[in-house]
Design a protein around this motif. Sequence first.
Motif, PDB file in Angstrom:
ATOM      1  N   ASN A 105       0.823  -1.214   0.000  1.00 55.33           N
ATOM      2  CA  ASN A 105       0.000   0.000   0.000  1.00 55.33           C
ATOM      3  C   ASN A 105       0.854   1.260   0.000  1.00 55.33           C
ATOM      4  O   ASN A 105       0.630   2.195  -0.773  1.00 55.33           O
ATOM      5  CB  ASN A 105      -0.911   0.026   1.220  1.00 55.33           C
ATOM      6  CG  ASN A 105      -2.194  -0.765   1.030  1.00 55.33           C
ATOM      7  OD1 ASN A 105      -2.278  -1.636   0.172  1.00 55.33           O
ATOM      8  ND2 ASN A 105      -3.194  -0.472   1.837  1.00 55.33           N
ATOM      9  N   LEU A 106       1.825   1.305   0.906  1.00 53.70           N
ATOM     10  CA  LEU A 106       2.643   2.512   1.041  1.00 53.70           C
ATOM     11  C   LEU A 106       3.525   2.740  -0.177  1.00 53.70           C
ATOM     12  O   LEU A 106       3.678   3.873  -0.645  1.00 53.70           O
ATOM     13  CB  LEU A 106       3.485   2.432   2.314  1.00 53.70           C
ATOM     14  CG  LEU A 106       2.731   2.720   3.605  1.00 53.70           C
ATOM     15  CD1 LEU A 106       3.581   2.346   4.829  1.00 53.70           C
ATOM     16  CD2 LEU A 106       2.303   4.190   3.687  1.00 53.70           C
ATOM     17  N   VAL A 107       4.120   1.679  -0.696  1.00 52.06           N
ATOM     18  CA  VAL A 107       4.953   1.815  -1.888  1.00 52.06           C
ATOM     19  C   VAL A 107       4.104   2.312  -3.064  1.00 52.06           C
ATOM     20  O   VAL A 107       4.503   3.218  -3.804  1.00 52.06           O
ATOM     21  CB  VAL A 107       5.635   0.475  -2.233  1.00 52.06           C
ATOM     22  CG1 VAL A 107       6.300   0.534  -3.605  1.00 52.06           C
ATOM     23  CG2 VAL A 107       6.680   0.122  -1.166  1.00 52.06           C
TER      24      VAL A 107
ATOM     25  N   THR B 164       5.661   8.645   6.773  1.00 53.41           N
ATOM     26  CA  THR B 164       4.897   7.523   7.324  1.00 53.41           C
ATOM     27  C   THR B 164       5.559   6.205   6.972  1.00 53.41           C
ATOM     28  O   THR B 164       5.617   5.285   7.803  1.00 53.41           O
ATOM     29  CB  THR B 164       3.455   7.560   6.786  1.00 53.41           C
ATOM     30  OG1 THR B 164       2.806   8.748   7.255  1.00 53.41           O
ATOM     31  CG2 THR B 164       2.661   6.343   7.252  1.00 53.41           C
ATOM     32  N   ALA B 165       6.073   6.094   5.765  1.00 54.16           N
ATOM     33  CA  ALA B 165       6.762   4.862   5.360  1.00 54.16           C
ATOM     34  C   ALA B 165       7.989   4.619   6.217  1.00 54.16           C
ATOM     35  O   ALA B 165       8.249   3.485   6.635  1.00 54.16           O
ATOM     36  CB  ALA B 165       7.144   4.939   3.886  1.00 54.16           C
ATOM     37  N   VAL B 166       8.753   5.666   6.504  1.00 54.76           N
ATOM     38  CA  VAL B 166       9.941   5.510   7.359  1.00 54.76           C
ATOM     39  C   VAL B 166       9.513   5.119   8.769  1.00 54.76           C
ATOM     40  O   VAL B 166      10.084   4.187   9.367  1.00 54.76           O
ATOM     41  CB  VAL B 166      10.764   6.810   7.386  1.00 54.76           C
ATOM     42  CG1 VAL B 166      11.910   6.694   8.404  1.00 54.76           C
ATOM     43  CG2 VAL B 166      11.325   7.114   6.006  1.00 54.76           C
ATOM     44  N   ALA B 167       8.525   5.802   9.315  1.00 49.57           N
ATOM     45  CA  ALA B 167       8.052   5.477  10.657  1.00 49.57           C
ATOM     46  C   ALA B 167       7.535   4.044  10.725  1.00 49.57           C
ATOM     47  O   ALA B 167       7.764   3.325  11.715  1.00 49.57           O
ATOM     48  CB  ALA B 167       6.959   6.451  11.082  1.00 49.57           C
ATOM     49  N   THR B 168       6.858   3.613   9.666  1.00 44.22           N
ATOM     50  CA  THR B 168       6.337   2.250   9.614  1.00 44.22           C
ATOM     51  C   THR B 168       7.465   1.240   9.550  1.00 44.22           C
ATOM     52  O   THR B 168       7.448   0.207  10.238  1.00 44.22           O
ATOM     53  CB  THR B 168       5.398   2.099   8.401  1.00 44.22           C
ATOM     54  OG1 THR B 168       4.324   3.039   8.529  1.00 44.22           O
ATOM     55  CG2 THR B 168       4.826   0.703   8.318  1.00 44.22           C
ATOM     56  N   ALA B 169       8.474   1.532   8.749  1.00 47.39           N
ATOM     57  CA  ALA B 169       9.634   0.636   8.656  1.00 47.39           C
ATOM     58  C   ALA B 169      10.340   0.519  10.003  1.00 47.39           C
ATOM     59  O   ALA B 169      10.718  -0.583  10.434  1.00 47.39           O
ATOM     60  CB  ALA B 169      10.600   1.145   7.598  1.00 47.39           C
TER      61      ALA B 169
ATOM     62  N   PRO C 272      12.360  -7.455   9.374  1.00 49.12           N
ATOM     63  CA  PRO C 272      13.431  -6.734   8.666  1.00 49.12           C
ATOM     64  C   PRO C 272      13.229  -6.656   7.162  1.00 49.12           C
ATOM     65  O   PRO C 272      13.554  -5.641   6.536  1.00 49.12           O
ATOM     66  CB  PRO C 272      14.689  -7.528   9.018  1.00 49.12           C
ATOM     67  CG  PRO C 272      14.352  -8.249  10.281  1.00 49.12           C
ATOM     68  CD  PRO C 272      12.892  -8.569  10.173  1.00 49.12           C
ATOM     69  N   GLU C 273      12.702  -7.696   6.555  1.00 49.20           N
ATOM     70  CA  GLU C 273      12.515  -7.687   5.105  1.00 49.20           C
ATOM     71  C   GLU C 273      11.448  -6.673   4.694  1.00 49.20           C
ATOM     72  O   GLU C 273      11.615  -5.949   3.705  1.00 49.20           O
ATOM     73  CB  GLU C 273      12.153  -9.085   4.613  1.00 49.20           C
ATOM     74  CG  GLU C 273      13.305 -10.085   4.721  1.00 49.20           C
ATOM     75  CD  GLU C 273      12.965 -11.427   4.104  1.00 49.20           C
ATOM     76  OE1 GLU C 273      11.859 -11.566   3.527  1.00 49.20           O
ATOM     77  OE2 GLU C 273      13.799 -12.342   4.189  1.00 49.20           O
ATOM     78  N   ALA C 274      10.352  -6.618   5.437  1.00 52.39           N
ATOM     79  CA  ALA C 274       9.303  -5.643   5.134  1.00 52.39           C
ATOM     80  C   ALA C 274       9.840  -4.234   5.310  1.00 52.39           C
ATOM     81  O   ALA C 274       9.594  -3.344   4.474  1.00 52.39           O
ATOM     82  CB  ALA C 274       8.089  -5.877   6.036  1.00 52.39           C
ATOM     83  N   ALA C 275      10.572  -4.010   6.389  1.00 54.33           N
ATOM     84  CA  ALA C 275      11.133  -2.686   6.645  1.00 54.33           C
ATOM     85  C   ALA C 275      12.115  -2.284   5.553  1.00 54.33           C
ATOM     86  O   ALA C 275      12.108  -1.138   5.080  1.00 54.33           O
ATOM     87  CB  ALA C 275      11.819  -2.667   8.010  1.00 54.33           C
ATOM     88  N   ALA C 276      12.966  -3.213   5.142  1.00 48.92           N
ATOM     89  CA  ALA C 276      13.957  -2.912   4.114  1.00 48.92           C
ATOM     90  C   ALA C 276      13.289  -2.564   2.784  1.00 48.92           C
ATOM     91  O   ALA C 276      13.738  -1.652   2.072  1.00 48.92           O
ATOM     92  CB  ALA C 276      14.902  -4.098   3.929  1.00 48.92           C
ATOM     93  N   LYS C 277      12.207  -3.262   2.444  1.00 53.59           N
ATOM     94  CA  LYS C 277      11.504  -2.970   1.190  1.00 53.59           C
ATOM     95  C   LYS C 277      10.918  -1.560   1.231  1.00 53.59           C
ATOM     96  O   LYS C 277      11.001  -0.809   0.249  1.00 53.59           O
ATOM     97  CB  LYS C 277      10.405  -4.000   0.955  1.00 53.59           C
ATOM     98  CG  LYS C 277       9.682  -3.831  -0.384  1.00 53.59           C
ATOM     99  CD  LYS C 277       8.702  -4.949  -0.616  1.00 53.59           C
ATOM    100  CE  LYS C 277       7.934  -4.773  -1.930  1.00 53.59           C
ATOM    101  NZ  LYS C 277       8.808  -4.852  -3.114  1.00 53.59           N
ATOM    102  N   LEU C 278      10.341  -1.176   2.358  1.00 51.21           N
ATOM    103  CA  LEU C 278       9.792   0.169   2.484  1.00 51.21           C
ATOM    104  C   LEU C 278      10.881   1.223   2.316  1.00 51.21           C
ATOM    105  O   LEU C 278      10.723   2.193   1.562  1.00 51.21           O
ATOM    106  CB  LEU C 278       9.127   0.343   3.853  1.00 51.21           C
ATOM    107  CG  LEU C 278       7.679  -0.089   3.994  1.00 51.21           C
ATOM    108  CD1 LEU C 278       7.230   0.049   5.441  1.00 51.21           C
ATOM    109  CD2 LEU C 278       6.776   0.719   3.080  1.00 51.21           C
ATOM    110  N   LEU C 279      11.994   1.051   3.019  1.00 48.77           N
ATOM    111  CA  LEU C 279      13.040   2.062   2.990  1.00 48.77           C
ATOM    112  C   LEU C 279      13.693   2.171   1.616  1.00 48.77           C
ATOM    113  O   LEU C 279      14.087   3.262   1.194  1.00 48.77           O
ATOM    114  CB  LEU C 279      14.105   1.729   4.040  1.00 48.77           C
ATOM    115  CG  LEU C 279      13.649   1.829   5.502  1.00 48.77           C
ATOM    116  CD1 LEU C 279      14.777   1.433   6.427  1.00 48.77           C
ATOM    117  CD2 LEU C 279      13.148   3.227   5.836  1.00 48.77           C
TER     118      LEU C 279
ATOM    119  N   ALA D  13      21.680  -1.601   4.784  1.00 46.29           N
ATOM    120  CA  ALA D  13      21.788  -1.350   3.338  1.00 46.29           C
ATOM    121  C   ALA D  13      20.595  -0.552   2.829  1.00 46.29           C
ATOM    122  O   ALA D  13      20.754   0.399   2.049  1.00 46.29           O
ATOM    123  CB  ALA D  13      21.900  -2.677   2.586  1.00 46.29           C
ATOM    124  N   ALA D  14      19.396  -0.916   3.261  1.00 44.58           N
ATOM    125  CA  ALA D  14      18.203  -0.200   2.806  1.00 44.58           C
ATOM    126  C   ALA D  14      18.222   1.248   3.288  1.00 44.58           C
ATOM    127  O   ALA D  14      17.823   2.158   2.556  1.00 44.58           O
ATOM    128  CB  ALA D  14      16.940  -0.909   3.311  1.00 44.58           C
TER     129      ALA D  14
END
Length: 328
Positions: free
Chosen positions: A169-171, A188-193, A199-206, A235-236
């Motif tokens: 959704n956010l992407v 919001t995406a950064v705060a959510t990450a 970790p994988e979900a957070a990395a994809k957002l960032l 890395a993200a």
Amino acid sequence: MNRPLRWRVALLASAAWLLPVTASAAGNEPPLRATTCSFTGMLDELRAALKTGSPAYRKYVKERLKIAARVMPAEELLAAVQRERDPDVLEALGGAVAGKASFSEDASLIQPLLARAASDSDPALRAAAVRGLKGTGSVDAMGKNGNVVTYDQLIRDSAPEVRQAVVENLVHENAKVYFGHDKTVSETAVATALASRDPEAAAKLLSEVSMEQVGHETVEKLRGNLRTDHPGLRAASASALGGVPGAEATSTRRSLVDLYRTDKDPAVRKAALQGIARLGMGGASATLESLRGVAPGMDAEIDAWQAALKLGLQEWHLLLREKERIRK
């Protein structure tokens, strides 16, 4: 166009979708007539189409529901959202509700959908409720509902399908609704990450959400994440820092240089080089050259960036594409 007229136009458009779509080959059948279609009938057709229809037909019935939902009574639509037990149908109903909320400028309409996303006992239905918000200004709508349910809460869901729906959704909202230009969505995406335990979900957002509009506080949070124990998140975060506003470039570049010099993970070092190149574009050459020999195994990566930078490309996606082509 005033709102009553806009509603009449939408109603006419939705009625057009309800016309019969077949005719007699012999041409001697009675003339086609517009027919009345109840919401229950539309829902039954939607349910059948989602189970056995072609992709094109499934798209058709979902779009027809969205159009019709703009002018139908909200109570009937929201009651259907509250009682639905099929994830695919709930997602389609959610999309209709979210579209109606946007069309009518009444964000409170999505409250039942948010409630199911946060508290339904079935993870598939929670994920479906989240997906129903995709492609809308959902971050803004959540704020107008008092942030009772937010993405940084939903990302902590125990079910991976819910977390995946949040990320998608956010992407999508960042890229397709606001084209990377909305500060609130990016932050919001950064705060959510950062709130995520995945970790994988957070990395994809960032790594996939634009950072061109974020503020200083969010940049500081990203810098702090360069020290996390998870190399994928480091890395993200490094990749994300490459896209921060120009006012943050000098201090961010220093952070990425320090990361490259001290981190031992090749993927993190590669992301740091990418962040440096993106921050400086044509002016990054000297910084990159200063890092040659720090990690001899990464010097080929520096060479690829230097060769790509010499092409003088001004668009980041073109520069990144050429660098990857050179590196192959």
